[in-house]
Design an enzyme around this catalytic site. Structure first.
Site, PDB file in Angstrom:
ATOM      1  N   THR A 157      47.432 -67.910  56.050  1.00 31.33           N
ATOM      2  CA  THR A 157      47.179 -68.044  54.683  1.00 31.33           C
ATOM      3  C   THR A 157      47.316 -66.490  53.798  1.00 31.33           C
ATOM      4  O   THR A 157      48.115 -66.197  53.633  1.00 31.33           O
ATOM      5  CB  THR A 157      45.896 -68.483  54.507  1.00 31.33           C
ATOM      6  N   THR A 194      35.820 -66.274  62.165  1.00 31.37           N
ATOM      7  CA  THR A 194      36.530 -67.288  61.425  1.00 31.37           C
ATOM      8  C   THR A 194      37.779 -67.201  61.368  1.00 31.37           C
ATOM      9  O   THR A 194      38.345 -66.149  61.114  1.00 31.37           O
ATOM     10  CB  THR A 194      36.007 -67.169  59.952  1.00 31.37           C
ATOM     11  N   GLU A 280      41.266 -59.079  54.799  1.00 34.37           N
ATOM     12  CA  GLU A 280      41.811 -58.993  53.616  1.00 34.37           C
ATOM     13  C   GLU A 280      41.534 -57.797  52.900  1.00 34.37           C
ATOM     14  O   GLU A 280      40.277 -57.138  52.784  1.00 34.37           O
ATOM     15  CB  GLU A 280      41.178 -60.117  52.708  1.00 34.37           C
TER      16      GLU A 280
END
Length: 428
Positions: A157, A194, A280
């Site tokens: 993603t 996660t 990120e």
């Protein structure tokens, strides 16, 4: 290729083990996507299976379905998509997850009960499953040993790079391989770190021992990773073992089980670091090592608290040797340690640089270390030298205690402006 003890790192990811093939295609689940978004992994023989899942009370429909598959202790295929999480989607979403399993099963000639289903992406939007169904013929017909290269891209993603690894070892006189691919960049925190993670192996091992090895390994790897303190609705890690290596089946503890567990741990440690390095917006990987603790559990808990602290993460971004933030995080961890016997060091870790580059394999030497706190007392240190160390792409925070002999590690990243930019418009 490099080795650790009798464990050799090899190429191939999820298809490194005998009998496994994979593929990835673009199903156009998200209009703006131009790279593969649907992955398929298949074993030519039925597998024993184990898995672990999100601790979030809000769980994606794929998680609910895959929990039921794993509970039976067997599986033979994985179908996964990116671009849409199929979470908070109600009865329609549940039906979509079942349709994903059914179309994969039909194309592969197996039971839908043996298909692991995973999704990742935007929460709260209905997944256009008809697009996956339309691409299933090409997805299944294109399965190959080289297909891991297409599959590893399809699950990404906000990841900036794919994440895969494979190891080889000898168990019961037979060569055994374990391979994996992961996705994970944001919404990453302790309690499964996660992510989606798919592990394959040709080892012959019972479902119960597979589960035991997985849980033991996750405790010191994926559960020691944090990027932003958020845990997702979709976290899933599954492991499939088809037994095609031909080793005597592992049905209990002993030398063979320990050899398998060691190889699995080596694999998962690499993958955990890859996830942390690709947080990120991250500009550096941060590893915290705690030594001299009362127990491994205490050492890991202390290390986790340090790498999870937003103030520590911000200091790492600014290359600021603010060791007080480290001490503060240790102090509110609730774990037993003696501050007056605690020391802190910062060091550059160039040997970790390969986690930023999937193609890199060479070990690099020449790291620098600087002590900033000694047995409860602050030290005068060279601020310029400290800034140079903390400006490295890979940094270690070393905490030495004198409360025992145990060691623990955790991995995270710095907190940058780009993290806010990425998540400010993630849905759109």
């Amino acid at each position: 290729m490099h080795t650790e003890s009798c464990i050799t790192f090899v190429d191939g990811g999820v298809t490194a083990a005998a009998g496994f093939t994979a593929n990835g295609v673009l199903s156009h689940i998200k209009a703006s996507r131009t790279t593969n978004d649907t992955a398929l992994v298949f074993s030519e023989k039925p597998c024993t299976a184990a898995g672990m899942f999100t601790q979030n009370r809000v769980q994606a429909e794929s998680v609910k379905l895959t929990r039921a598959v794993i509970a039976r202790g067997r599986a033979q295929a994985v179908i996964a998509n990116s671009g849409n999480a199929n979470a908070c989607t109600g009865a329609q979403g549940a039906a979509v997850a079942r349709r994903m399993a059914a179309c994969a099963a039909s194309a592969l000639g197996i039971s839908a009960d043996d298909v692991v289903v995973c999704s990742t992406g935007v929460i709260g939007q209905q997944l256009p499953v008809e697009k996956i169904e339309a691409s299933m013929p090409s997805l299944a017909s294109g399965l190959s040993k080289q297909g891991h290269e297409q599959a590893r891209i399809a699950i990404m993603t906000t990841d900036t790079q794919y994440k895969e690894c494979a190891v080889e070892t000898v168990i019961g006189g037979r060569t055994v391989r374990i391979g994996a691919m992961c996705k994970g960049s944001g919404m990453i925190h302790i309690n499964l770190g996660t992510m989606l993670c798919f592990i394959t192996t040709d080892c012959a091992i019972s479902a119960s021992m597979l589960d035991k090895a997985l849980r033991r390994s996750v405790a010191g790897t994926y559960n020691c990773v944090s990027v932003d303190g958020d845990t997702s609705t979709n976290d899933t890690i599954t492991i499939l073992a088809n037994g095609m290596a031909g080793n005597p089946e592992i049905t209990g503890e002993g030398a063979d089980f320990e050899a398998f567990a060691a190889a699995l741990d080596a694999l998962n440690t690499v993958m955990a670091k890859k996830i942390a390095a690709d947080g990120e917006g991250a500009s550096r990987l941060v590893e915290c090592t705690v030594t001299g603790a009362q127990s491994v559990q205490v050492a890991r808990a202390l290390a986790k608290e340090v790498i999870s602290s937003n103030l520590v993460k911000a200091a790492m971004f600014g290359a600021d040797a603010n060791w007080g933030r480290v001490l503060c995080a240790l102090g509110y961890s609730g774990q037993p340690f003696t501050p007056e016997k605690t020391s802190v060091y910062f060091s550059s870790k160039p040997e970790l640089s390969r986690y930023f580059d999937p193609a890199a394999d060479a070990e690099v030497s020449g790291g620098r270390m600087l002590q900033v706190f000694d047995h409860g007392v602050p030290l005068d240190f060279d601020e310029d030298a400290a800034k140079q160390i903390l400006s490295s792409q890979t940094v270690e925070i070393l905490v030495t205690l004198e409360d025992g002999t145990a060691e623990g590690k955790a991995w995270g990243c710095d907190l940058t402006y780009d993290y806010v930019k990425i998540n400010g418009d993630y849905r759109t």
